[in-house]
Design an enzyme around this catalytic site. Structure first.
Site, short mmCIF file in Angstrom:
data_model
loop_
_atom_site.label_atom_id
_atom_site.label_comp_id
_atom_site.label_asym_id
_atom_site.label_seq_id
_atom_site.Cartn_x
_atom_site.Cartn_y
_atom_site.Cartn_z
N ASP A 1 0.86 -1.18 0.00
CA ASP A 1 0.00 0.00 0.00
C ASP A 1 0.91 1.23 0.00
O ASP A 1 1.28 1.73 -1.06
CB ASP A 1 -0.91 -0.05 1.23
CG ASP A 1 -2.09 0.89 1.13
OD1 ASP A 1 -1.93 1.95 0.48
OD2 ASP A 1 -3.16 0.61 1.67
N ARG B 1 -10.73 -12.47 4.27
CA ARG B 1 -9.42 -12.99 3.87
C ARG B 1 -9.54 -14.25 3.01
O ARG B 1 -8.69 -14.54 2.18
CB ARG B 1 -8.59 -13.34 5.11
CG ARG B 1 -8.12 -12.15 5.93
CD ARG B 1 -7.06 -12.63 6.92
NE ARG B 1 -6.84 -11.71 8.02
CZ ARG B 1 -6.01 -10.67 7.99
NH1 ARG B 1 -5.34 -10.39 6.89
NH2 ARG B 1 -5.86 -9.90 9.05
C1 PRP Z 1 -1.48 -4.97 5.32
C2 PRP Z 1 -0.93 -5.74 4.13
C3 PRP Z 1 0.53 -5.39 4.15
C4 PRP Z 1 0.54 -3.97 4.68
C5 PRP Z 1 0.71 -3.00 3.55
O1 PRP Z 1 -1.23 -5.71 6.48
O2 PRP Z 1 -1.12 -7.14 4.31
O3 PRP Z 1 1.23 -6.23 5.02
O4 PRP Z 1 -0.75 -3.75 5.30
O5 PRP Z 1 0.67 -1.67 4.04
P1 PRP Z 1 1.82 -0.60 3.74
O6 PRP Z 1 2.38 -0.86 2.38
O7 PRP Z 1 1.07 0.71 3.79
O8 PRP Z 1 2.83 -0.70 4.82
P2 PRP Z 1 -1.92 -5.39 7.86
O9 PRP Z 1 -1.04 -4.49 8.66
O10 PRP Z 1 -3.32 -4.93 7.62
O11 PRP Z 1 -1.92 -6.80 8.61
P3 PRP Z 1 -2.57 -8.17 8.07
O12 PRP Z 1 -1.67 -8.67 7.00
O13 PRP Z 1 -2.58 -9.06 9.26
O14 PRP Z 1 -3.94 -7.85 7.57
MG MG Z 2 -4.94 -6.04 7.37
#
Ligand code: PRP
Ligand code: MG
Ligand code: MN
Length: 181
Positions: A105, A167
């Protein structure tokens, strides 16, 4: 309420499209890692599906490991300050590391992770991500393998959650605004 009919807006990437692209990525990774035995680091929890599918399409001998990290910061936006909730089991000193993610992201989580794993003496650190929000990227991140570049919308499925839901969907879909509004 897990109503697929109204909670989801549009399927962005079908199960077939995702699996076909992962097969291409697996072939590319196999080619690049010939004669090597990389440690695949999946980032919990989102990367579970990608790791499972990608590794089954690869022929390279790998060691599977996992990390769980949490981004500090207000609200839902990640800040780039990361805390390790579950560390690797393996010593990556001198090893080739392939980080696998469901989505990039802002890229802040990964840029922190790459620095962290390099500091442990990994020989190489590369990234494979199923999805990338190109517009949302703030970090200057070199991503070797990308499945799909997607628009900057709220997406769920294929590991991606909204409040831990969705998920398990085998496809990637946009969430209808009324669900998170
Ligand atoms: C989400 C996704 C990535 C991260 C990306 O994980 O799975 O790991 O966010 O975000 P960024 O590029 O802005 O850093 P999340 O923290 O939601 O945890 P999860 O995988 O357990 O859902
Ligand atoms: Mg997440
Ligand atoms: Mn994640």
């Amino acid at each position: 309420a897990k109503d697929m009919g109204t909670d989801l807006e549009e399927i962005l990437i079908s199960e077939e499209q995702m699996q076909a692209r992962l097969a291409e990525m697996a072939a590319e990774i196999d080619k690049d890692y010939q004669g090597k035995r990389p440690i695949v680091v999946g980032v919990l929890k989102g990367a579970v599906m990608v790791v499972a599918d990608l590794l089954r399409k690869m022929h390279t001998e790998t060691l599977m490991d996992w990390m769980a990290v949490s981004s500090y910061g207000s609200g839902t936006k990640s800040s780039g300050v990361v805390r390790i909730l579950k560390d690797l089991d393996s010593d990556i000193q001198g090893r080739d590391v392939l980080i696998v993610e469901d989505i990039i992201d802002s890229g802040l989580t990964l840029s922190w992770l790459v620095t962290n794993l390099k500091a442990r003496g990994a020989a190489t650190v590369q990234i494979a991500a199923a999805l990338r929000k190109k517009e949302a990227m703030k970090a200057d991140l070199d991503v070797r393998y990308v499945g799909f570049d997607i628009p900057n919308k709220f997406v769920v499925g294929y590991g991606l959650d909204f409040a831990e839901q969705y998920r398990n969907l085998p496809f990637v879909a946009t969430l209808a605004p009324h669900v998170y509004a």
